[in-house]
Design a protein around this motif. Structure first.
Motif, PDB file in Angstrom:
ATOM      1  N   LEU A 214      -0.325 -43.153  21.145  1.00  0.00           N
ATOM      2  CA  LEU A 214      -1.666 -43.132  21.736  1.00  0.00           C
ATOM      3  C   LEU A 214      -2.442 -44.298  21.140  1.00  0.00           C
ATOM      4  O   LEU A 214      -2.049 -44.839  20.103  1.00  0.00           O
ATOM      5  CB  LEU A 214      -2.369 -41.789  21.526  1.00  0.00           C
ATOM      6  N   PRO A 215      -3.495 -44.742  21.822  1.00  0.00           N
ATOM      7  CA  PRO A 215      -4.157 -45.962  21.372  1.00  0.00           C
ATOM      8  C   PRO A 215      -5.021 -45.748  20.131  1.00  0.00           C
ATOM      9  O   PRO A 215      -5.422 -44.627  19.829  1.00  0.00           O
ATOM     10  CB  PRO A 215      -5.017 -46.356  22.578  1.00  0.00           C
ATOM     11  N   TYR A 216      -5.269 -46.893  19.425  1.00  0.00           N
ATOM     12  CA  TYR A 216      -6.212 -46.854  18.308  1.00  0.00           C
ATOM     13  C   TYR A 216      -7.532 -46.307  18.808  1.00  0.00           C
ATOM     14  O   TYR A 216      -7.954 -46.573  19.923  1.00  0.00           O
ATOM     15  CB  TYR A 216      -6.438 -48.266  17.757  1.00  0.00           C
ATOM     16  N   GLY A 217      -8.200 -45.543  17.961  1.00  0.00           N
ATOM     17  CA  GLY A 217      -9.475 -44.966  18.353  1.00  0.00           C
ATOM     18  C   GLY A 217      -9.324 -43.549  18.863  1.00  0.00           C
ATOM     19  O   GLY A 217     -10.305 -42.852  19.079  1.00  0.00           O
ATOM     20  N   TRP A 218      -8.066 -43.128  19.028  1.00  0.00           N
ATOM     21  CA  TRP A 218      -7.836 -41.766  19.503  1.00  0.00           C
ATOM     22  C   TRP A 218      -7.287 -40.875  18.396  1.00  0.00           C
ATOM     23  O   TRP A 218      -6.767 -39.789  18.663  1.00  0.00           O
ATOM     24  CB  TRP A 218      -6.880 -41.781  20.698  1.00  0.00           C
ATOM     25  N   GLY A 219      -7.357 -41.377  17.181  1.00  0.00           N
ATOM     26  CA  GLY A 219      -6.957 -40.526  16.071  1.00  0.00           C
ATOM     27  C   GLY A 219      -5.604 -40.851  15.487  1.00  0.00           C
ATOM     28  O   GLY A 219      -4.951 -39.991  14.901  1.00  0.00           O
ATOM     29  N   THR A 220      -5.160 -42.108  15.609  1.00  0.00           N
ATOM     30  CA  THR A 220      -3.829 -42.478  15.103  1.00  0.00           C
ATOM     31  C   THR A 220      -3.733 -42.308  13.593  1.00  0.00           C
ATOM     32  O   THR A 220      -2.679 -41.940  13.076  1.00  0.00           O
ATOM     33  CB  THR A 220      -3.506 -43.933  15.469  1.00  0.00           C
ATOM     34  N   GLY A 221      -4.847 -42.577  12.874  1.00  0.00           N
ATOM     35  CA  GLY A 221      -4.822 -42.423  11.426  1.00  0.00           C
ATOM     36  C   GLY A 221      -4.668 -40.960  11.043  1.00  0.00           C
ATOM     37  O   GLY A 221      -3.835 -40.596  10.211  1.00  0.00           O
ATOM     38  N   GLY A 222      -5.501 -40.122  11.688  1.00  0.00           N
ATOM     39  CA  GLY A 222      -5.457 -38.699  11.390  1.00  0.00           C
ATOM     40  C   GLY A 222      -4.104 -38.103  11.719  1.00  0.00           C
ATOM     41  O   GLY A 222      -3.560 -37.280  10.965  1.00  0.00           O
ATOM     42  N   ILE A 223      -3.522 -38.522  12.840  1.00  0.00           N
ATOM     43  CA  ILE A 223      -2.233 -37.969  13.265  1.00  0.00           C
ATOM     44  C   ILE A 223      -1.136 -38.321  12.260  1.00  0.00           C
ATOM     45  O   ILE A 223      -0.296 -37.486  11.930  1.00  0.00           O
ATOM     46  CB  ILE A 223      -1.875 -38.495  14.674  1.00  0.00           C
TER      47      ILE A 223
ATOM     48  N   LEU B   6      -8.939 -29.319   0.633  1.00  0.00           N
ATOM     49  CA  LEU B   6      -8.587 -30.719   0.398  1.00  0.00           C
ATOM     50  C   LEU B   6      -9.010 -31.535   1.614  1.00  0.00           C
ATOM     51  O   LEU B   6      -8.692 -31.176   2.743  1.00  0.00           O
ATOM     52  CB  LEU B   6      -7.084 -30.843   0.165  1.00  0.00           C
ATOM     53  N   GLN B   7      -9.743 -32.653   1.380  1.00  0.00           N
ATOM     54  CA  GLN B   7     -10.163 -33.520   2.485  1.00  0.00           C
ATOM     55  C   GLN B   7      -9.324 -34.794   2.475  1.00  0.00           C
ATOM     56  O   GLN B   7      -9.276 -35.499   1.475  1.00  0.00           O
ATOM     57  CB  GLN B   7     -11.646 -33.910   2.334  1.00  0.00           C
ATOM     58  N   LEU B   8      -8.647 -35.061   3.597  1.00  0.00           N
ATOM     59  CA  LEU B   8      -7.884 -36.304   3.741  1.00  0.00           C
ATOM     60  C   LEU B   8      -8.476 -37.102   4.892  1.00  0.00           C
ATOM     61  O   LEU B   8      -8.825 -36.544   5.930  1.00  0.00           O
ATOM     62  CB  LEU B   8      -6.408 -35.997   4.028  1.00  0.00           C
ATOM     63  N   TYR B   9      -8.596 -38.414   4.696  1.00  0.00           N
ATOM     64  CA  TYR B   9      -9.185 -39.282   5.706  1.00  0.00           C
ATOM     65  C   TYR B   9      -8.168 -40.349   6.098  1.00  0.00           C
ATOM     66  O   TYR B   9      -7.638 -41.044   5.227  1.00  0.00           O
ATOM     67  CB  TYR B   9     -10.444 -39.968   5.160  1.00  0.00           C
ATOM     68  N   GLY B  10      -7.890 -40.493   7.403  1.00  0.00           N
ATOM     69  CA  GLY B  10      -6.927 -41.482   7.845  1.00  0.00           C
ATOM     70  C   GLY B  10      -7.526 -42.447   8.850  1.00  0.00           C
ATOM     71  O   GLY B  10      -8.087 -42.038   9.860  1.00  0.00           O
ATOM     72  N   ALA B  11      -7.403 -43.750   8.563  1.00  0.00           N
ATOM     73  CA  ALA B  11      -7.888 -44.784   9.482  1.00  0.00           C
ATOM     74  C   ALA B  11      -6.678 -45.546  10.012  1.00  0.00           C
ATOM     75  O   ALA B  11      -6.023 -46.269   9.258  1.00  0.00           O
ATOM     76  CB  ALA B  11      -8.855 -45.725   8.773  1.00  0.00           C
ATOM     77  N   GLY B  12      -6.364 -45.390  11.296  1.00  0.00           N
ATOM     78  CA  GLY B  12      -5.148 -45.949  11.869  1.00  0.00           C
ATOM     79  C   GLY B  12      -5.222 -47.445  12.091  1.00  0.00           C
ATOM     80  O   GLY B  12      -4.325 -48.189  11.734  1.00  0.00           O
ATOM     81  N   ARG B  13      -6.335 -47.903  12.664  1.00  0.00           N
ATOM     82  CA  ARG B  13      -6.430 -49.322  12.967  1.00  0.00           C
ATOM     83  C   ARG B  13      -6.454 -50.130  11.681  1.00  0.00           C
ATOM     84  O   ARG B  13      -5.787 -51.135  11.544  1.00  0.00           O
ATOM     85  CB  ARG B  13      -7.693 -49.596  13.785  1.00  0.00           C
ATOM     86  N   GLU B  14      -7.252 -49.680  10.704  1.00  0.00           N
ATOM     87  CA  GLU B  14      -7.386 -50.448   9.459  1.00  0.00           C
ATOM     88  C   GLU B  14      -6.365 -50.028   8.408  1.00  0.00           C
ATOM     89  O   GLU B  14      -6.335 -50.602   7.322  1.00  0.00           O
ATOM     90  CB  GLU B  14      -8.814 -50.322   8.935  1.00  0.00           C
ATOM     91  N   LYS B  15      -5.557 -49.017   8.715  1.00  0.00           N
ATOM     92  CA  LYS B  15      -4.443 -48.613   7.846  1.00  0.00           C
ATOM     93  C   LYS B  15      -4.903 -48.306   6.420  1.00  0.00           C
ATOM     94  O   LYS B  15      -4.463 -48.915   5.451  1.00  0.00           O
ATOM     95  CB  LYS B  15      -3.356 -49.700   7.857  1.00  0.00           C
ATOM     96  N   ARG B  16      -5.829 -47.358   6.349  1.00  0.00           N
ATOM     97  CA  ARG B  16      -6.339 -46.911   5.053  1.00  0.00           C
ATOM     98  C   ARG B  16      -6.333 -45.386   5.017  1.00  0.00           C
ATOM     99  O   ARG B  16      -6.606 -44.736   6.034  1.00  0.00           O
ATOM    100  CB  ARG B  16      -7.790 -47.369   4.839  1.00  0.00           C
ATOM    101  N   ILE B  17      -6.020 -44.856   3.846  1.00  0.00           N
ATOM    102  CA  ILE B  17      -6.104 -43.409   3.620  1.00  0.00           C
ATOM    103  C   ILE B  17      -6.973 -43.195   2.389  1.00  0.00           C
ATOM    104  O   ILE B  17      -6.844 -43.917   1.397  1.00  0.00           O
ATOM    105  CB  ILE B  17      -4.696 -42.813   3.379  1.00  0.00           C
TER     106      ILE B  17
END
Lengths: 237, 256, 289
Positions: free
Chosen positions: C56-65, C214-225
């Motif tokens: 799925l495209p960036y902006g649709w939750g790729t980091g979280g997934i 526990l809080q986890l944060y995922g950024a798919g486009r910028e590839k940061r957790i």
């Protein structure tokens, strides 16, 4: 007074002009003199003999080539030839005042602040320094309506008097005067002479160049003959 | 008493070109040192080496810090150097846009250093910023305006306020009046001189304008080709220059 | 599970055999888990990771997934919300995705979920110990709008030089008389790192503070957790004389009558008639009973 306020010995100064192939112009050689508190030494000699050069060398404005300039500063004698800049600056700010013929200040600063500045720098409260400045400007005949104006627009005589007021706003134990009355009319000249006389009587040691014979007679307690190089070096009379 | 800043043997080259060579001096508290010379003489490189913005290849810069005592500027950790540079130092750029945040108000520009060192009371920060705006002679109702709406002279005064609000002891200035109208220059010179005196600042001022140097500095270093060719009391260097280059420089001033 | 998804599964009852379990290969999951461990060890610090292309495209939750895929197991129960709702396209497709590739039970109940992946909200129901909430993050760097250079923002974080963040709040008060930022409101984690809480409303910021989950944060486009471990202090930035405050409404939810939840304003007809309803659909349904 056993210890002079200013003692000069063996002073030499020449100018080297690099633009003319390093041409050396000797101006002063083996100048020796001493001035004590309450004395006024007038430098005399023909035009171009080096009176101004001597005066500026005493102030450290010109760099002496050889010799010694000792100034009594904080009850000790301080050597100015070869001294660190900050030593010279300290002597200038508290011990040695200089009145040149030209006023050189930051543009657009009111005359009263120009006069008050040296005293404020020495720690006097700004208000006190300004009161004193106004008093001096008044004595020197600068009309009060000019006090808040920057001196750049003043006449030559007015600028000169602002300059004198600035130098006299601090009670310097040593005063160097380069034609303090040069562009003044008779009334203002007498006012300036009066002020300098007061300083001398209060114990200032003064070295000056006075072209006006009347001024010189009124102020000088001794004269020193600055002879052009080639003739015999001057001697205190 | 120690010098507040002490440089020795500073050297820096860019490729084959020597930007500065064997530069050393002591700056004493309350002194303003002028560095003069024509463009390309190494003045600005020297200033950046002194302020820790450039790393010299040779030599040391020792700063007498109020917080840490004597420290070698180039041995400090970056954290500490940056802390020093926003608490005990100021840096006034020639181009105010480089020294300001153009996108936020004047108040935020002045307040930034305070907030960076922990100020968290909006009202107090704002009051201090407003006072400083007054001290640099900008109308206080311009507090919420962005510097983009300011004239060149006002921007420069704002930059000065932004630097001085944290009470620095040492200020580096790179052509602070360069590029301004002459009438605007005069006010800034007067402002700077007053602030230097009342705040007992020490400063290193780089300029190619000998008139500015005469009015603001106590001592001068004349640089040519990255070397110091002459140094001394400002009025002595300007009125009785010894070195051939200095004589040429002084003789080149247009009389007014 | 819907008909179409069941049809797509070659082996019904087990995960889709065409892919590795939970879509990502085991090496990738291990790499992401290492990033998560580091993020948990340094709360609020942005850990780079080798983000993969997702279906799925960036902006649709790729980091979280990717974060969810790396931590999910068969015994988990997954809830996915988008702006508080379980029934939006994004929430539904992500929920189905994991049902298909990870063979997990899904739920809309906050209480029952072991993993909650979210976009732009924190559930109203207080999270409990053992739960993990995974945030989808568009822009992980809170200083980005103030300082465009990545090298410089990293240095600012490293040296705790956060004056510029406070400058932006100052500016907001100077312009609007108050801190006008209403979402993605910056927080200081464990007294050390300034962190973007993702574009949740500031209403949700207090829920991050010392949360048992526990809080986890995922950024798919910028590839940061990045992460906030349970019970970690999370402080919303403010000024002493302009303290942090959350939104309040005069109205209550038109459906369940709740006065304590975050309300969405909904236009219900052409004449501009409005009503306020809970943004959290699970909460709202629970309160309608």
């Amino acid at each position: 007074m056993t210890m002079p306020a200013l003692r000069v010995s063996g002073l030499a100064k020449s100018f080297v002009v690099h633009a003319q192939g390093g041409l050396a112009l000797p101006v002063l050689r083996n100048v020796s003199l001493a001035v004590s508190a309450g004395e006024c030494l007038a430098l005399v000699g023909p035009s171009g003999a080096g009176k101004s050069t001597l005066l500026r060398s005493l102030y450290g404005n010109y760099r002496a080539d050889a010799g010694s300039i000792l100034v009594r500063h904080d009850k000790a004698l301080v050597e100015l030839v070869g001294a660190e800049p900050r030593t010279v600056l300290d002597v200038r700010s508290r011990t040695m005042g200089f009145v040149s013929q030209f006023l050189r200040v930051i543009p657009r600063v009111p005359a009263v602040d120009v006069v008050a500045a040296p005293a404020i720098r020495l720690g006097m409260a700004a208000r006190d320094a300004r009161v004193r400045a106004e008093f001096l400007l008044g004595v020197l005949g600068i009309p009060p309506k000019l006090w808040p104006l920057p001196p750049a627009t003043f006449s030559g005589g007015e600028q000169q008097r602002v300059n004198i007021a600035r130098s006299l706003n601090v009670d310097y134990p040593v005063l160097l005067l380069d034609e303090p009355t040069a562009s003044l009319d008779a009334d203002n000249r007498d006012r300036v002479v009066g002020l300098i006389q007061q300083r001398r009587e209060a114990g200032a040691a003064i070295v000056g160049i006075f072209h006006d014979a009347g001024v010189r007679d009124a102020l000088a307690t001794r004269v020193y003959d600055v002879a052009p190089l080639g003739s015999a070096p001057g001697a205190a009379v | 008493m120690n010098p507040i800043l002490s440089a020795s043997g500073l050297g820096k080259r860019f490729g084959d070109r020597v930007a500065c060579r064997d530069v050393g001096f002591d700056l004493w508290p309350g002194e303003v040192l002028g560095v003069v010379g024509e463009s390309g003489s190494g003045k600005t490189t020297l200033l950046n080496c002194l302020a820790g913005r450039l790393h010299p290849e040779t030599g040391t810069v020792v700063y007498d810090s109020a917080a840490y005592g004597q420290v070698d500027v180039h041995d400090l950790s970056e954290a500490r150097r940056r802390l020093l540079s926003r608490t005990e130092w100021g840096f006034v750029n020639q181009d105010a846009r480089e020294g300001l945040r153009m996108g936020v108000s004047a108040g935020a520009n002045i307040g930034e250093r305070l907030m960076a060192i922990g100020a968290r009371h909006y009202g107090d920060i704002r009051r201090t910023a407003s006072e400083w705006l007054g001290r640099v002679e900008i109308e206080q109702d311009r507090l919420d305006d962005r510097p983009t709406t300011y004239s060149g002279g006002m921007r420069q005064r704002l930059q000065i306020a932004r630097n001085l609000v944290s009470g620095p002891r040492l200020v580096f200035m790179d052509e602070p009046t360069g590029g301004l109208d002459v009438s605007v220059q005069a006010r800034i010179l007067d402002l700077l001189r007053g602030l230097v005196e009342t705040l007992h600042l020490s400063a290193v001022l780089v300029t190619h304008d000998l008139g500015v140097a005469r009015l603001l500095t106590h001592r001068l270093m004349v640089m040519q080709g990255g070397r110091v060719v002459e140094e001394g009391l400002t009025d002595q260097v300007l009125d009785d220059p010894q070195d051939a280059y200095t004589q040429m420089l002084v003789a080149s001033i247009l009389p007014v | 599970m819907s008909e179409s998804i069941a049809d797509a599964s070659p082996a019904s009852g087990g995960p889709d055999q065409a892919y590795n379990y939970a879509y990502l290969d085991e090496q990738t999951k291990r790499m992401i888990r290492r990033a998560i461990l580091k993020a948990v060890a340094v709360p609020g610090y942005q850990v780079p990771f080798g983000g993969r292309e997702m279906p799925l495209p960036y902006g649709w939750g790729t980091g979280g997934i990717q974060v969810t895929a790396a931590i999910i197991g068969r015994e988990d129960t997954l809830k996915v919300i988008d702006q508080g709702a379980d029934d939006t396209t994004n929430a539904v497709s992500i929920r189905r995705f994991f049902a298909k590739v990870a063979d997990v039970a899904t739920t809309t109940s906050t209480e029952d979920a072991s993993i909650i992946q979210t976009r732009h909200r924190v559930p109203e129901t207080r999270l409990r110990e053992g739960q993990i909430i995974v945030f989808q993050v568009p822009i992980p760097e809170p200083l980005r709008m103030l300082e465009p250079r990545e090298t410089e923002t990293r240095t600012l974080h490293a040296l705790s030089e956060y004056g510029v963040m406070q400058v932006s709040l100052y500016e907001s008060i100077a312009r609007h008389g108050r801190i006008a930022k209403t979402y993605n409101y910056p927080v200081l984690v464990n007294g050390r790192y300034i962190m973007s809480p993702s574009p949740i409303p500031k209403f949700d910021n207090p829920k991050l503070d010392r949360s048992p989950a526990l809080q986890l944060y995922g950024a798919g486009r910028e590839k940061r957790i990045y992460a906030v471990p349970p019970h970690t202090p999370v402080k919303s930035l403010d000024f002493d004389d302009h303290p942090f405050e959350i939104e309040r409404w005069d109205e209550c939810c038109a459906l369940c009558g709740s006065r304590e939840s975050f309300l969405d304003e909904v236009i219900v007809d052409d004449s501009g008639k409005r009503m306020f309803v809970c943004s959290d659909t699970d909460w709202c349904e629970r309160h309608q009973r």
